[in-house]
Write an enzyme that holds these catalytic residues in place. Structure first.
Site, mmCIF file in Angstrom:
data_model
loop_
_atom_site.group_PDB
_atom_site.id
_atom_site.type_symbol
_atom_site.label_atom_id
_atom_site.label_comp_id
_atom_site.label_asym_id
_atom_site.label_seq_id
_atom_site.Cartn_x
_atom_site.Cartn_y
_atom_site.Cartn_z
ATOM 1 N N GLY A 163 10.975 -4.135 -8.376
ATOM 2 C CA GLY A 163 11.472 -3.775 -7.144
ATOM 3 C C GLY A 163 10.856 -4.784 -6.450
ATOM 4 N N ARG A 164 11.178 -3.964 -5.100
ATOM 5 C CA ARG A 164 10.498 -5.170 -3.857
ATOM 6 C C ARG A 164 9.394 -5.473 -3.725
ATOM 7 N NH1 ARG A 164 14.596 -0.886 -1.959
ATOM 8 N NH2 ARG A 164 13.462 0.623 -2.170
ATOM 9 N N ILE A 165 8.246 -4.109 -4.136
ATOM 10 C CA ILE A 165 6.979 -4.276 -3.587
ATOM 11 C C ILE A 165 6.203 -5.318 -4.892
ATOM 12 C CG2 ILE A 165 4.926 -2.762 -3.944
ATOM 13 C CD1 ILE A 165 6.198 -0.735 -2.400
ATOM 14 N N THR A 244 -0.914 1.353 -6.759
ATOM 15 C CA THR A 244 -0.685 1.869 -5.667
ATOM 16 C C THR A 244 0.567 1.900 -6.162
ATOM 17 O OG1 THR A 244 -0.234 -0.538 -5.110
ATOM 18 C CG2 THR A 244 -2.005 -0.356 -4.730
ATOM 19 N N ARG A 246 1.744 5.597 -7.752
ATOM 20 C CA ARG A 246 1.657 6.788 -8.021
ATOM 21 C C ARG A 246 0.483 7.609 -8.810
ATOM 22 N NH1 ARG A 246 3.129 7.277 -3.214
ATOM 23 N NH2 ARG A 246 5.358 9.000 -2.786
ATOM 24 N N GLU A 275 -4.287 14.468 -5.947
ATOM 25 C CA GLU A 275 -4.669 14.089 -4.642
ATOM 26 C C GLU A 275 -4.548 15.927 -4.181
ATOM 27 O OE1 GLU A 275 -2.322 10.854 -2.924
ATOM 28 O OE2 GLU A 275 -2.418 9.559 -4.078
ATOM 29 N N HIS A 293 -4.573 6.724 -0.480
ATOM 30 C CA HIS A 293 -3.800 6.362 -0.504
ATOM 31 C C HIS A 293 -3.664 6.195 1.198
ATOM 32 C CE1 HIS A 293 0.416 8.349 -2.045
ATOM 33 N NE2 HIS A 293 0.831 7.260 -1.501
ATOM 34 N N ALA A 295 -1.685 2.593 1.566
ATOM 35 C CA ALA A 295 -1.359 1.249 1.282
ATOM 36 C C ALA A 295 -0.429 1.059 2.508
ATOM 37 C CB ALA A 295 -0.709 1.327 -0.064
HETATM 38 C C1 GLV Z 1 3.936 5.804 -0.113
HETATM 39 O O1 GLV Z 1 2.454 6.127 -1.388
HETATM 40 C C2 GLV Z 1 4.833 6.043 -0.042
HETATM 41 O O2 GLV Z 1 5.032 6.556 -0.771
HETATM 42 O O3 GLV Z 1 5.354 5.673 1.864
#
Ligand code: GLV
Length: 334
Positions: A163-165, A244, A246, A275, A293, A295
């Site tokens: 996807g985007r990331i 990065t 989940r 977490e 966490h 990012a």
């Molecule tokens: C960070 O993990 C988010 O989902 O924005």
């Protein structure tokens, strides 16, 4: 049209200390009841105690908004999550109750992709380990065999979730002259594949070929433990895993075992299964970089996320469709 049929300013509960930009926007149209204690996450009991009487909930990924919580918020008309991921919210339950839920996509794409690369480079080039080594007074001079790592430039990057990331991570690989393989449920447009020089590859093949595997899938029942002992066993012994996305996408115990036994060379993690607890076996691994966490944690991005979450609530009470609705079935409100 207005969704504020009470004819008064809506009252928004903000569950944690968030960037001022978000609060400033909320104050333009709402009364704001915000947790101002930085770093404090309300327990479920505390959240249940505070929810009644609020018209909107502005929450974070660390807040579990399940059926029990929703039952305790009869007046809440919209839930705005200040995160792109929304696995902390029971979306089917919100939809059943007709409550729109929003997230903050887009504004954190580049920041998160940058951080995936930060972890990739740090893991491959043993940056955290080198830092510990230096601070421990072990650096006695340049050494031809000291802290050797994996080569990044020219390697093969496997992106899981395109996807985007995932695409932004692949775009950065162009500058490192890498071969890019990707896996997603559906291949992307040929034009995107061409632009990013990326090839759709079945997951098992991607795992077997990649020097770096970077995870960018949503967390759903289908992606729970997508990376497990079996998938780690398919990876090269010289490969690195970057997460990065989940935490529960990876079986953390299996990963710790793979790192200890040399099944893979290393890992870079920003997210964890439970977490803020980190598997104790990971904490004693030298070959994993562990980030808390962060990012999306830049000033600019967190301001943008905070503002976007507030803008979703503003849209709702102005009678407009919230721009980042994740359960469109709830629009228009009944
Ligand atoms: C960070 O993990 C988010 O989902 O924005």
């Amino acid at each position: 049209m207005s969704n504020n049929d009470a004819g008064r300013r809506p009252c928004v509960l903000v569950t944690q200390a968030v960037p001022q930009a978000g609060l400033d926007l909320l104050h333009t149209f709402a009364d704001v009841d915000a947790n101002s204690d930085e770093g404090t996450i309300w327990s479920k009991v505390e959240l249940l105690r505070r929810l009644p009487g609020h018209d909107a909930l502005y929450c974070l990924l660390t807040d579990t908004i399940d059926a029990e919580v929703m039952a305790a918020m009869p007046d809440v008309r919209i839930i705005a999550n200040m995160a792109v991921g929304f696995n902390n919210i029971d979306i089917p339950e919100a939809t059943r109750r007709g409550i729109p839920v929003t997230n903050t996509p887009g504004v954190l794409t580049d920041t998160t992709a940058d951080f995936a690369w930060t972890l990739l480079m740090a893991a491959a080039r043993r940056v955290a380990e080198g830092d510990r080594f230096t601070r421990a007074g072990k650096f006695h001079g340049w050494g031809p065999l000291m802290l050797l790592g994996g080569e990044v430039t020219g390697g093969t990057l496997g992106v899981v979730g395109f996807g985007r990331i995932g695409q932004a991570v692949a775009r950065r690989a162009l500058g490192f002259n890498m071969k890019v393989l990707y896996y997603d449920i559906h291949p992307v447009d040929a034009a995107v594949e061409h632009e990013l020089n990326a090839r759709f590859t079945p997951l098992d093949d991607l795992l077997a070929q990649a020097d770096f595997v970077s995870l960018h899938v949503n967390y759903t029942p289908e992606t729970h433990h997508l990376i497990n002992a079996d998938s780690l066993g398919r990876m090269k012994r010289t490969a690195y895993l970057i997460n990065t996305a989940r935490g529960p996408v990876v079986d953390e115990a299996a990963l710790a075992a793979a790192l200890h036994t040399g099944t893979i060379a290393g890992a870079g993690l920003d997210v964890y299964e439970e977490e803020p607890t980190v598997h104790p076996e990971l904490l004693i691994c030298e070959n994993v970089v562990l980030a808390p966490h962060i990012a999306s944690a830049t000033w600019a991005t967190r301001n943008a996320m905070a503002t976007m979450a507030a803008a979703n609530i503003r849209a709702y009470f102005a009678g407009d469709r919230p721009p980042n609705l994740v359960n469109p079935e709830t629009w228009p409100p009944k």
